[in-house]
Design a protein around this motif. Structure first.
Motif, PDB file in Angstrom:
ATOM      1  N   ASN A 101       0.814  -1.219   0.000  1.00 13.19           N
ATOM      2  CA  ASN A 101       0.000   0.000   0.000  1.00 13.19           C
ATOM      3  C   ASN A 101       0.845   1.267   0.000  1.00 13.19           C
ATOM      4  O   ASN A 101       0.365   2.346   0.367  1.00 13.19           O
ATOM      5  CB  ASN A 101      -0.945   0.012   1.198  1.00 13.19           C
ATOM      6  N   TYR A 108       2.448  -6.382   3.209  1.00 21.18           N
ATOM      7  CA  TYR A 108       1.724  -7.252   4.126  1.00 21.18           C
ATOM      8  C   TYR A 108       1.662  -8.650   3.525  1.00 21.18           C
ATOM      9  O   TYR A 108       1.705  -8.826   2.315  1.00 21.18           O
ATOM     10  CB  TYR A 108       0.286  -6.749   4.320  1.00 21.18           C
ATOM     11  N   SER A 123     -14.609  -5.544   3.707  1.00 18.60           N
ATOM     12  CA  SER A 123     -14.000  -5.229   4.998  1.00 18.60           C
ATOM     13  C   SER A 123     -13.222  -3.922   4.958  1.00 18.60           C
ATOM     14  O   SER A 123     -13.376  -3.069   5.836  1.00 18.60           O
ATOM     15  CB  SER A 123     -13.075  -6.371   5.431  1.00 18.60           C
ATOM     16  N   TYR A 124     -12.405  -3.738   3.927  1.00 20.31           N
ATOM     17  CA  TYR A 124     -11.558  -2.552   3.867  1.00 20.31           C
ATOM     18  C   TYR A 124     -12.374  -1.276   3.674  1.00 20.31           C
ATOM     19  O   TYR A 124     -12.080  -0.241   4.274  1.00 20.31           O
ATOM     20  CB  TYR A 124     -10.531  -2.682   2.748  1.00 20.31           C
ATOM     21  N   GLU A 163     -13.819  -0.533   7.232  1.00 21.06           N
ATOM     22  CA  GLU A 163     -12.985  -0.258   8.400  1.00 21.06           C
ATOM     23  C   GLU A 163     -11.597   0.292   8.079  1.00 21.06           C
ATOM     24  O   GLU A 163     -10.862   0.684   8.993  1.00 21.06           O
ATOM     25  CB  GLU A 163     -12.824  -1.525   9.234  1.00 21.06           C
ATOM     26  N   SER A 164     -11.192   0.299   6.805  1.00 19.57           N
ATOM     27  CA  SER A 164      -9.884   0.844   6.387  1.00 19.57           C
ATOM     28  C   SER A 164      -8.712   0.180   7.103  1.00 19.57           C
ATOM     29  O   SER A 164      -7.674   0.811   7.336  1.00 19.57           O
ATOM     30  CB  SER A 164      -9.835   2.362   6.619  1.00 19.57           C
ATOM     31  N   SER A 165      -8.851  -1.097   7.446  1.00 22.56           N
ATOM     32  CA  SER A 165      -7.774  -1.853   8.082  1.00 22.56           C
ATOM     33  C   SER A 165      -7.278  -2.934   7.129  1.00 22.56           C
ATOM     34  O   SER A 165      -8.032  -3.848   6.778  1.00 22.56           O
ATOM     35  CB  SER A 165      -8.272  -2.493   9.382  1.00 22.56           C
ATOM     36  N   ILE A 166      -6.015  -2.837   6.712  1.00 32.66           N
ATOM     37  CA  ILE A 166      -5.437  -3.843   5.813  1.00 32.66           C
ATOM     38  C   ILE A 166      -5.446  -5.214   6.467  1.00 32.66           C
ATOM     39  O   ILE A 166      -5.835  -6.218   5.850  1.00 32.66           O
ATOM     40  CB  ILE A 166      -3.991  -3.457   5.422  1.00 32.66           C
ATOM     41  N   GLU A 167      -5.017  -5.282   7.732  1.00 35.25           N
ATOM     42  CA  GLU A 167      -4.921  -6.586   8.404  1.00 35.25           C
ATOM     43  C   GLU A 167      -6.284  -7.265   8.505  1.00 35.25           C
ATOM     44  O   GLU A 167      -6.421  -8.457   8.202  1.00 35.25           O
ATOM     45  CB  GLU A 167      -4.323  -6.420   9.813  1.00 35.25           C
ATOM     46  N   LYS A 168      -7.298  -6.503   8.907  1.00 34.36           N
ATOM     47  CA  LYS A 168      -8.638  -7.093   9.022  1.00 34.36           C
ATOM     48  C   LYS A 168      -9.158  -7.511   7.656  1.00 34.36           C
ATOM     49  O   LYS A 168      -9.784  -8.572   7.510  1.00 34.36           O
ATOM     50  CB  LYS A 168      -9.600  -6.095   9.667  1.00 34.36           C
TER      51      LYS A 168
END
Length: 280
Positions: free
Chosen positions: A206, A211, A237-238, A241-246
């Motif tokens: 990113n 990741y 999901s992204y 929540e804007s979370s790469i891991e999630k």
């Protein structure tokens, strides 16, 4: 979240089962996002007027995907012939070259553009042949694009500047080759670059870090549609929540569930082709 997918649809003909399953990257993402409880999911593409097309329309109705702006042509719907190896990995052994959609090509109207702008995200792919309209869409909506295995530099230069989310299939690439590809796509304009690598998991870049996410062990029946399921899970999901891991975890979990069933999302229908040559 409101998502629209534009482009390819097919039925996947499992010759050993004499069944067809609805599929195609754009169609799969539209359906799979809807199953993940997005507020609204739409699909635009060209269908034929045969049994395969009727099956796809029936499935879109059941899955509550808006297909009010599809086109239908006089001819056969896209069809791919699929086999599975001993590990459940899908192997494409023939097709009718996209059927009527590949011959007509999608042409977006002003009404289509107005409809598209009501959504938050557009997903399309290398199989959809709408690269020529991406510059017009860039400032109207976020764009996700599945390049599959297409890594030609001229093609990347043509597409990457207009897509925010770039997905590649990279099972045939080394990790170093994946890193080079991710950095290249990012430099050309894509903000999130993701490469799915089959059993070797996923790599994502990113602009800040690389990741990685391992696959989730599962009893694999059929891998067809797993990549599209990952894309749908990641995007939903992204965007929320804007979370790469999630998002990577959500994508991997979604892909794992798809591998437990035949077809990208089920709906096998008995099929006995009259003309085998049409799908060789």
């Amino acid at each position: 979240m409101k998502i629209i997918a534009i482009g390819d649809n097919v039925v996947d003909y499992y010759k050993h089962q004499n069944k067809i399953y609805p599929g195609g990257n754009a169609l799969n993402v539209a359906v799979l996002c809807k199953r993940l409880n997005v507020e609204y999911s739409s699909y635009i593409g060209i269908l034929g007027n045969d049994m395969a097309a009727a099956h796809i329309i029936d499935v879109l109705e059941k899955e509550k995907v808006d297909f009010s702006r599809i086109r239908q042509g006089y001819g056969e719907n896209g069809m791919a012939v699929v086999s599975l190896d001993e590990h459940g990995d899908r192997v494409f052994i023939g097709s009718n070259k996209g059927g009527i959609q590949s011959r007509l090509g999608i042409r977006l109207t002003p009404e289509d553009y107005s409809f598209i702008e009501k959504h938050d995200l557009l997903h399309t792919s290398v199989y959809s042949n709408i690269e020529h309209v991406l510059p017009d869409l860039k400032y109207a909506i976020a764009i996700s694009f599945d390049f599959s295995t297409q890594t030609n530099e001229d093609y990347l230069e043509k597409v990457c500047p207009y897509v925010q989310y770039a997905f590649f299939s990279g099972s045939h690439l080394t990790e170093e080759e994946c890193r080079v590809l991710m950095h290249k796509a990012y430099r050309l304009g894509s903000k999130v670059v993701c490469i799915t690598r089959g059993a070797d998991g996923v790599l994502l870049y990113n602009g800040e870090k690389v990741y990685r996410k391992s696959v989730i062990p599962t009893d694999v029946i059929d891998t067809l549609g797993a990549g599209d399921s990952f894309i749908a899970g990641f995007l939903v999901s992204y965007m929320a929540e804007s979370s790469i891991e999630k998002a990577l975890r959500h994508g991997a979990a979604n892909a794992s569930e798809t591998c437990k069933n035949y077809g990208a999302f089920g709906y096998g229908l008995d099929y006995f082709p009259k003309n085998e040559l049409a799908v060789q």
